[in-house]
Design an enzyme around this catalytic site. Sequence first.
Site, PDB file in Angstrom:
ATOM      1  N   LYS A  79      -3.328  21.304  -2.145  1.00 47.13           N
ATOM      2  CA  LYS A  79      -2.357  20.256  -2.488  1.00 47.13           C
ATOM      3  C   LYS A  79      -2.818  19.491  -3.724  1.00 47.13           C
ATOM      4  O   LYS A  79      -3.987  19.106  -3.822  1.00 47.13           O
ATOM      5  CB  LYS A  79      -2.201  19.286  -1.308  1.00 47.13           C
ATOM      6  N   PRO A 108       1.682  14.524   4.388  1.00 43.27           N
ATOM      7  CA  PRO A 108       0.679  13.674   5.049  1.00 43.27           C
ATOM      8  C   PRO A 108       0.710  12.244   4.522  1.00 43.27           C
ATOM      9  O   PRO A 108       0.748  12.022   3.311  1.00 43.27           O
ATOM     10  CB  PRO A 108      -0.649  14.361   4.685  1.00 43.27           C
ATOM     11  N   SER A 141      -2.396  14.052   8.288  1.00 43.99           N
ATOM     12  CA  SER A 141      -3.494  13.635   7.407  1.00 43.99           C
ATOM     13  C   SER A 141      -4.842  13.655   8.131  1.00 43.99           C
ATOM     14  O   SER A 141      -4.903  13.466   9.350  1.00 43.99           O
ATOM     15  CB  SER A 141      -3.230  12.221   6.898  1.00 43.99           C
ATOM     16  N   THR A 192      -6.289  18.733   0.218  1.00 48.43           N
ATOM     17  CA  THR A 192      -5.820  17.869  -0.882  1.00 48.43           C
ATOM     18  C   THR A 192      -6.942  17.702  -1.904  1.00 48.43           C
ATOM     19  O   THR A 192      -8.044  17.259  -1.570  1.00 48.43           O
ATOM     20  CB  THR A 192      -5.371  16.503  -0.327  1.00 48.43           C
ATOM     21  N   ARG A 229      -4.895   1.403  -8.371  1.00 45.28           N
ATOM     22  CA  ARG A 229      -3.679   0.933  -7.703  1.00 45.28           C
ATOM     23  C   ARG A 229      -3.615  -0.591  -7.752  1.00 45.28           C
ATOM     24  O   ARG A 229      -4.206  -1.279  -6.904  1.00 45.28           O
ATOM     25  CB  ARG A 229      -3.649   1.430  -6.253  1.00 45.28           C
ATOM     26  N   TYR A 276      -8.969  16.118   3.753  1.00 44.69           N
ATOM     27  CA  TYR A 276      -9.689  15.475   2.658  1.00 44.69           C
ATOM     28  C   TYR A 276     -11.124  15.931   2.836  1.00 44.69           C
ATOM     29  O   TYR A 276     -11.765  15.579   3.837  1.00 44.69           O
ATOM     30  CB  TYR A 276      -9.609  13.955   2.781  1.00 44.69           C
ATOM     31  N   ASP A 298       6.228  18.263  -3.185  1.00 45.39           N
ATOM     32  CA  ASP A 298       6.616  16.883  -2.885  1.00 45.39           C
ATOM     33  C   ASP A 298       6.356  16.001  -4.083  1.00 45.39           C
ATOM     34  O   ASP A 298       5.835  16.449  -5.098  1.00 45.39           O
ATOM     35  CB  ASP A 298       5.955  16.345  -1.601  1.00 45.39           C
ATOM     36  N   ARG A 331       7.389   9.024   1.480  1.00 45.07           N
ATOM     37  CA  ARG A 331       7.729   7.620   1.772  1.00 45.07           C
ATOM     38  C   ARG A 331       8.990   7.460   2.636  1.00 45.07           C
ATOM     39  O   ARG A 331       9.021   6.567   3.498  1.00 45.07           O
ATOM     40  CB  ARG A 331       7.857   6.835   0.469  1.00 45.07           C
ATOM     41  N   ARG A 341       0.436   8.171  -6.914  1.00 43.47           N
ATOM     42  CA  ARG A 341      -0.578   7.234  -6.432  1.00 43.47           C
ATOM     43  C   ARG A 341      -1.962   7.524  -6.992  1.00 43.47           C
ATOM     44  O   ARG A 341      -2.874   6.734  -6.827  1.00 43.47           O
ATOM     45  CB  ARG A 341      -0.648   7.299  -4.894  1.00 43.47           C
ATOM     46  N   TYR A 362       0.842  -1.203   0.000  1.00 37.89           N
ATOM     47  CA  TYR A 362       0.000   0.000   0.000  1.00 37.89           C
ATOM     48  C   TYR A 362       0.877   1.253   0.000  1.00 37.89           C
ATOM     49  O   TYR A 362       0.599   2.225  -0.695  1.00 37.89           O
ATOM     50  CB  TYR A 362      -0.930  -0.002   1.219  1.00 37.89           C
ATOM     51  N   HIS A 420       0.947  13.435  -5.642  1.00 43.82           N
ATOM     52  CA  HIS A 420       0.554  12.445  -4.630  1.00 43.82           C
ATOM     53  C   HIS A 420       1.484  11.224  -4.671  1.00 43.82           C
ATOM     54  O   HIS A 420       1.075  10.091  -4.411  1.00 43.82           O
ATOM     55  CB  HIS A 420      -0.899  12.013  -4.858  1.00 43.82           C
ATOM     56  N   ARG A 464      14.291  11.867  -2.534  1.00 42.86           N
ATOM     57  CA  ARG A 464      14.797  10.680  -1.836  1.00 42.86           C
ATOM     58  C   ARG A 464      16.119  10.942  -1.132  1.00 42.86           C
ATOM     59  O   ARG A 464      16.632  10.075  -0.428  1.00 42.86           O
ATOM     60  CB  ARG A 464      15.015   9.533  -2.845  1.00 42.86           C
TER      61      ARG A 464
HETATM   62  C1  FMN Z   1       1.137   5.539   2.032  1.00 42.57           C
HETATM   63  C2  FMN Z   1       0.825   6.946   1.634  1.00 42.57           C
HETATM   64  C3  FMN Z   1      -0.301   7.576   2.170  1.00 42.57           C
HETATM   65  C4  FMN Z   1      -0.588   8.886   1.814  1.00 42.57           C
HETATM   66  N1  FMN Z   1      -1.645   9.534   2.404  1.00 42.57           N
HETATM   67  C5  FMN Z   1      -1.904  10.824   2.088  1.00 42.57           C
HETATM   68  C6  FMN Z   1      -2.923  11.520   2.761  1.00 42.57           C
HETATM   69  O1  FMN Z   1      -3.573  11.016   3.664  1.00 42.57           O
HETATM   70  N2  FMN Z   1      -3.164  12.798   2.383  1.00 42.57           N
HETATM   71  C7  FMN Z   1      -2.450  13.414   1.371  1.00 42.57           C
HETATM   72  O2  FMN Z   1      -2.709  14.576   1.051  1.00 42.57           O
HETATM   73  N3  FMN Z   1      -1.442  12.761   0.757  1.00 42.57           N
HETATM   74  C8  FMN Z   1      -1.147  11.504   1.093  1.00 42.57           C
HETATM   75  N4  FMN Z   1      -0.116  10.866   0.506  1.00 42.57           N
HETATM   76  C9  FMN Z   1       0.730  11.587  -0.464  1.00 42.57           C
HETATM   77  C10 FMN Z   1       1.892  12.269   0.261  1.00 42.57           C
HETATM   78  O3  FMN Z   1       1.427  13.334   1.048  1.00 42.57           O
HETATM   79  C11 FMN Z   1       2.918  12.820  -0.747  1.00 42.57           C
HETATM   80  O4  FMN Z   1       2.267  13.628  -1.687  1.00 42.57           O
HETATM   81  C12 FMN Z   1       3.667  11.670  -1.446  1.00 42.57           C
HETATM   82  O5  FMN Z   1       4.037  10.686  -0.510  1.00 42.57           O
HETATM   83  C13 FMN Z   1       4.905  12.198  -2.141  1.00 42.57           C
HETATM   84  O6  FMN Z   1       5.538  11.191  -2.853  1.00 42.57           O
HETATM   85  P1  FMN Z   1       6.848  10.437  -2.328  1.00 42.57           P
HETATM   86  O7  FMN Z   1       6.555   9.916  -0.974  1.00 42.57           O
HETATM   87  O8  FMN Z   1       7.057   9.320  -3.313  1.00 42.57           O
HETATM   88  O9  FMN Z   1       7.968  11.439  -2.344  1.00 42.57           O
HETATM   89  C14 FMN Z   1       0.226   9.563   0.870  1.00 42.57           C
HETATM   90  C15 FMN Z   1       1.366   8.932   0.354  1.00 42.57           C
HETATM   91  C16 FMN Z   1       1.670   7.632   0.739  1.00 42.57           C
HETATM   92  C17 FMN Z   1       2.927   6.984   0.196  1.00 42.57           C
END
Ligand code: FMN
Length: 388
Positions: free
Chosen positions: A262, A99, A130, A180, A189, A154, A315, A339, A289, A46, A286, A319
């Site tokens: 966002k 988040p 989040s 967001t 996914r 959200y 974002d 991540r 994703r 996930y 995101h 890395r």
């Molecule tokens: C497991 C996971 C859960 C996430 N949950 C949220 C969330 O609840 N709200 C949100 O705005 N973005 C969420 N995101 C997106 C992150 O805020 C961010 O945009 C993203 O992780 C950036 O990509 P990177 O981690 O590959 O650098 C999530 C990302 C991941 C990996």
Amino acid sequence: MANYADFNLGIYFAGLEGDNPPPYPVTFAGLEAAARERLEHRLFDYVAGGAGDEHTQRGNVSAFERWGIVPRMLSGAAERDLSIELFGHRMPTPLLMSPIGVIGIMTDDEHGDLATAAASASSGVPMVASTLMQDPMEDVAAALGDTPGFFQLYTPNDREVAESFVRRAEAAGFAGIVVTLDTWTLGYRPRDLQHATFPQLRGYCLANYFSDPVFRSRLAVSPEEDPVAATMHWAATFGSPTLTWDDLAWLRGLTDLPLLLKGICHPDDVRRARDGGVDGIYCSNHGGRQAATAPALEMLPGVVDAADGMPVVFDSGPRSGPDIVKALALGATAVGIGRPYGYGAAIGGQAGIEFVLSCLLAEADLTMGLGGYASVADLTRDALVRLG
Ligand SMILES: Cc1cc2nc3c(=O)[nH]c(=O)nc-3n(C[C@H](O)[C@H](O)[C@H](O)COP(=O)(O)O)c2cc1C
């Protein structure tokens, strides 16, 4: 004055005491491999997975490889200042923790939101918390210490619940609201589809909903009595598919706190947001994703230009320290880490997150120092060259 890169010396000196390697991996690849070992395999997928063939998230990372940071000599960068100004706060570093809506269940004790907040308090790196938390936002805000935090909304399709969340975030002391926009419905996914699993549908990370008086008032029986019914009500009201630019006035009117949007990547959307009175842009796809093939870093310069001085958080893909420096040089005001700190949480809770942030800051600081850039303000597009 200490530099963040002094962290590296600490590791070398500890090594002089005998066989004493650092407690966690110092690279993203190492963190990911360690988190894969630690997390239940569907939860790991996930977090690690994304939309479609996952080329989007790989592209987020490789986009950074196409830039080089040009070193300048004899420029007096022996001491660096990584601090930035954001919405009236002096932040010690240009990082934010993006988040992560499952961070709550990524630590062994399933209090990952609290671990993140504690790491934010100790590091000074703000947490963007989040909507999807395993502990209620009031508890998370209380663990942030003196570090300002942001609440990520959200927007539920029940506007009174949305309003209640914002009121609670204000009362809890969050310093800004991040709305967001890119997740009004879920991306395609494949990993999650193959496992037929989605954490929140199993009742995880819904504490903000289940503790909300307005959300609770919509239920025939309480979430404690019938968690499945409460979760199904959450699923039915989670997204806001009909939200349009016409609703920005409503969103803006919800709070006097700094408001960021966002998921904005197009310069025209930046201008609309600006015209609608938002305070900041959060440029992101995101983490690959949501919308498959959506670009992120490629869009940052155009977003910054259209923002015309308004703060831009970026974002999706950083890395390493050099990645952070590149995003700043392309005009980001602050850089969100996703991540990497999530994996830190998985392998070491609060300490793991702190370690990941220390590594990233040490490498960013060293990149600036060796490049001859003493402060974030020195990082402009002139610092970069296109490679290949
Ligand atoms: C497991 C996971 C859960 C996430 N949950 C949220 C969330 O609840 N709200 C949100 O705005 N973005 C969420 N995101 C997106 C992150 O805020 C961010 O945009 C993203 O992780 C950036 O990509 P990177 O981690 O590959 O650098 C999530 C990302 C991941 C990996």
